[in-house]
Design a protein around this motif. Sequence first.
Motif, PDB file in Angstrom:
ATOM      1  N   ASN A 130       0.987  -4.631  -7.691  1.00 50.83           N
ATOM      2  CA  ASN A 130       0.154  -5.770  -7.316  1.00 50.83           C
ATOM      3  C   ASN A 130       0.603  -7.071  -7.966  1.00 50.83           C
ATOM      4  OD1 ASN A 130      -2.254  -4.667  -5.646  1.00 50.83           O
ATOM      5  ND2 ASN A 130      -2.056  -3.223  -7.337  1.00 50.83           N
ATOM      6  N   PHE A 169       2.472   1.713  -3.406  1.00 49.14           N
ATOM      7  CA  PHE A 169       1.433   2.142  -4.346  1.00 49.14           C
ATOM      8  C   PHE A 169       1.141   3.635  -4.184  1.00 49.14           C
ATOM      9  CE2 PHE A 169      -2.934   2.797  -5.722  1.00 49.14           C
ATOM     10  CZ  PHE A 169      -2.960   2.120  -6.937  1.00 49.14           C
ATOM     11  N   ILE A 192      -0.822   5.158 -13.695  1.00 52.72           N
ATOM     12  CA  ILE A 192      -1.730   4.383 -12.857  1.00 52.72           C
ATOM     13  C   ILE A 192      -1.747   2.916 -13.274  1.00 52.72           C
ATOM     14  CG2 ILE A 192      -4.160   4.053 -12.262  1.00 52.72           C
ATOM     15  CD1 ILE A 192      -4.497   7.084 -12.333  1.00 52.72           C
ATOM     16  N   THR A 216       1.582   1.341 -12.250  1.00 55.11           N
ATOM     17  CA  THR A 216       1.656   1.189 -10.800  1.00 55.11           C
ATOM     18  C   THR A 216       0.808   0.011 -10.326  1.00 55.11           C
ATOM     19  OG1 THR A 216       2.035   3.572 -10.523  1.00 55.11           O
ATOM     20  CG2 THR A 216       1.270   2.346  -8.594  1.00 55.11           C
ATOM     21  N   TYR A 217      -0.397  -0.088 -10.847  1.00 54.86           N
ATOM     22  CA  TYR A 217      -1.287  -1.168 -10.422  1.00 54.86           C
ATOM     23  C   TYR A 217      -0.712  -2.536 -10.813  1.00 54.86           C
ATOM     24  CZ  TYR A 217      -5.433  -4.027  -9.853  1.00 54.86           C
ATOM     25  OH  TYR A 217      -6.313  -5.013  -9.475  1.00 54.86           O
ATOM     26  N   LYS A 268       0.820  -1.207   0.000  1.00 53.26           N
ATOM     27  CA  LYS A 268       0.000   0.000   0.000  1.00 53.26           C
ATOM     28  C   LYS A 268       0.856   1.260   0.000  1.00 53.26           C
ATOM     29  CE  LYS A 268      -2.340   0.876   3.729  1.00 53.26           C
ATOM     30  NZ  LYS A 268      -3.377   0.794   4.789  1.00 53.26           N
TER      31      LYS A 268
END
Length: 404
Positions: free
Chosen positions: A396, A357, A388, A391-392, A354
């Motif tokens: 993840n 992120f 975005i 990053t995701y 988290k």
Amino acid sequence: MFDSHAFYKKRLASHMKELGRYTRYIFNGHIAFALFFFIAAVAYYYQAWLAQLPENFPTAAIIGIAFGLVVSYSPVRTLLQDPDLVFLLPAEEKMKPYFRNSIIYSFVIQLYLILLVAAALGPLYTASYPGREGNAYLLTIVVLLIFKVANLLANWWMYRTRDSNHRRLELLVRTVMNILVFYFLIAGEMLGACIVTILFAALFLYNYFLAARQAGLVWDLLLEKDQNRMQAFYRIANMFSDVPHIKSSVRKRQWLVSLVTKNIPFEKRHTFDYLYRITFVRSGDYVGMYVRLIIIGGLFIYLIPNIWVKLLFVILFLYMSSFQMMTLYQHHRTIMWLDIYPVEKTDRQHSLVKLIFQLTIFQTILFACIFILMQEYTGFLFAIVAGIVFTYVFVNGYVRRKLT
């Protein structure tokens, strides 16, 4: 009989083995690819920029500053260790071959920086002074090497004085002289270069006679300087591998700590949310590295004309930041109390994922705002979407998998 030359060879072999152990982790496949792309893009746009170089561009000032700083930064790697203060101090008179080898080794390992800067600025010199012969720049490089040796010796002699203010003042004066010498050389003003060289020689002799009057070397200063440089290397290597020798430095930064922790709920499952945030703010160079990558990446995004290459640099610097922040997970590995926290391992992993992120999304927003400053609104939208999505997927996917 104690042979300091043979002792240095053993110490150097051990040092090179230590460097090689961690260097292979630093230049792994990920970083090698990023560096290759980075260098290729910079070289391409550097060449294109040189083709449109303004006539009044301050080439002499830029090269003078670069060369002056390169020769002024001349640390001597003594490879001393903590026990040496006890066991080698009585044998200082027999250590002359050891320290002579240290100066030679320091010169050799710093040659790469000299040659790298000289090679990078060579095209700029040629584009700015097309009428000059190529030998002129080669002679400047020879002078650069001579001044490098002189600065190494001057810096070594300053290790005989404990007065830190005197050392800082001497370094400042010597740096200014180095910059002026190379500025005058590049600008073709030989009289100015000769005058400053004479002043530099006077300072050089002053350092020699000042050092000769001292009782001996300041061993604890030598050890401190060498350990600081080794710890800097360990901090870099720790971004890519577990380094047990690293010594953590802690800074207060109370206002920043309160800023990043004020919204964390006082609950058990948020224990590592708090820990990783204060670790990011207070320990080592995490904040400094994060800010430096934002500044460097922002400069490249601003200066590069092609919008698609700008977007590639956005992704590249987001990757570098998130990849290096993964070392936060192992930062407290030597503290056994963390193992008895009544917190699930999945909560610990989720806290770091988290944080990475959030930091990467914030970096994405900053990079995207640069496009707004340049009034490239399409680039702003592309940067937001690309940042975005990257990053995701990366956080993840890759990061979460590495932490399990």
